[in-house]
Design a protein around this motif. Structure first.
Motif, PDB file in Angstrom:
ATOM      1  N   GLN A   1       0.703  -1.184   0.137  1.00 24.92           N
ATOM      2  CA  GLN A   1       0.128   0.059  -0.053  1.00 24.92           C
ATOM      3  C   GLN A   1       0.864   0.935   0.122  1.00 24.92           C
ATOM      4  O   GLN A   1       0.296   2.409  -0.052  1.00 24.92           O
ATOM      5  CB  GLN A   1      -1.116  -0.102   1.219  1.00 24.92           C
ATOM      6  N   LEU A   2       2.253   1.041   0.159  1.00 22.10           N
ATOM      7  CA  LEU A   2       3.051   2.246  -0.226  1.00 22.10           C
ATOM      8  C   LEU A   2       2.791   2.995  -1.231  1.00 22.10           C
ATOM      9  O   LEU A   2       2.792   2.369  -2.399  1.00 22.10           O
ATOM     10  CB  LEU A   2       4.485   1.890   0.231  1.00 22.10           C
ATOM     11  N   ASN A   3       2.896   4.417  -1.245  1.00 17.33           N
ATOM     12  CA  ASN A   3       3.051   5.074  -2.442  1.00 17.33           C
ATOM     13  C   ASN A   3       4.143   5.922  -2.482  1.00 17.33           C
ATOM     14  O   ASN A   3       4.683   6.406  -1.565  1.00 17.33           O
ATOM     15  CB  ASN A   3       1.662   5.966  -2.560  1.00 17.33           C
ATOM     16  N   GLU A   4       4.520   6.485  -3.499  1.00 15.56           N
ATOM     17  CA  GLU A   4       5.558   7.399  -3.783  1.00 15.56           C
ATOM     18  C   GLU A   4       4.990   8.608  -3.428  1.00 15.56           C
ATOM     19  O   GLU A   4       3.904   9.141  -3.879  1.00 15.56           O
ATOM     20  CB  GLU A   4       6.124   7.394  -5.254  1.00 15.56           C
ATOM     21  N   VAL A   5       5.695   9.497  -2.464  1.00 13.84           N
ATOM     22  CA  VAL A   5       5.383  10.659  -2.147  1.00 13.84           C
ATOM     23  C   VAL A   5       6.185  11.940  -2.926  1.00 13.84           C
ATOM     24  O   VAL A   5       5.652  13.235  -2.672  1.00 13.84           O
ATOM     25  CB  VAL A   5       5.304  11.189  -0.567  1.00 13.84           C
ATOM     26  N   CYS A   6       7.401  11.517  -3.370  1.00 16.11           N
ATOM     27  CA  CYS A   6       8.160  12.762  -3.912  1.00 16.11           C
ATOM     28  C   CYS A   6       9.309  12.048  -4.802  1.00 16.11           C
ATOM     29  O   CYS A   6       9.682  10.967  -4.311  1.00 16.11           O
ATOM     30  CB  CYS A   6       8.723  13.563  -2.904  1.00 16.11           C
ATOM     31  N   ARG A   7       9.701  12.828  -5.585  1.00 16.91           N
ATOM     32  CA  ARG A   7      11.133  12.503  -6.327  1.00 16.91           C
ATOM     33  C   ARG A   7      11.971  13.626  -6.109  1.00 16.91           C
ATOM     34  O   ARG A   7      11.801  14.666  -6.183  1.00 16.91           O
ATOM     35  CB  ARG A   7      10.822  12.069  -7.518  1.00 16.91           C
TER      36      ARG A   7
END
Length: 174
Positions: free
Chosen positions: A48-54
């Motif tokens: 369920q983890l999602n990318e929050v920034c790059r």
């Protein structure tokens, strides 16, 4: 490029000094255990983890250093640059750069280590550098390897070996 997903598990307002939040060296602790007592992410919810920034760190090359997190700041290194980043937003706090003074046999970096307010990192041209972790300013810079014979510095192992028998005040910034 750094993509922060699991690294953003610490939310706004959480205590950065709580047990398990600080990760001061590549292996988490100076004993090299690579263990985290955190329980928020497990086998049931990891999907369920999602990318929050790059964050773009450099123009080329590979990222071969794991981040460390101390006192609410994430530190990352490339071959010649050291970055301080706000870990939940990827906001760049500061960048320190090393200008190579000799041949670089392997233009990579294996990460940083933190001890008593000092951030330590090696360079591909044989330097071991201590930076003030709050300002990014160089505290000292010593040549400890010989790049002419293809030696380079991996800071995390050097800092770990420095801890035994050395007073932290001798290596921390003033």
């Amino acid at each position: 490029m750094l993509s922060a997903a699991a690294l953003a598990a610490l939310g706004p307002g959480e205590d950065p000094d709580a047990p398990g939040i600080t990760w001061p060296t590549y292996h988490n602790d100076y004993a090299g255990q690579r263990y985290s007592p955190l329980e928020q992410i497990d086998t049931k919810n990891v999907s369920q983890l999602n990318e929050v920034c790059r964050l773009m760190l450099s123009d080329g090359g590979s990222l071969r250093a794991g981040p460390i997190v101390v006192e609410g700041t994430m530190y990352l290194t490339t071959a010649l640059d050291t970055f301080a980043v706000e870990p939940t937003t990827c906001r760049m706090l500061r960048k320190s750069s090393h200008k190579p003074l000799a041949h670089m046999p392997f233009p990579v970096n294996r990460g940083a280590a933190w001890l008593n307010g000092a951030l330590f990192r090696g360079t591909p041209d044989g330097h071991l550098i201590a930076l003030d972790s709050k300002t990014g300013k160089k505290v000292w810079d010593n040549v400890i390897d010989r790049p002419a014979v293809d030696e380079m510095v991996a800071a995390r192992s050097k800092v770990t070996s420095m801890i035994d028998g050395v007073s932290p005040t001798t290596i921390a910034p003033s």
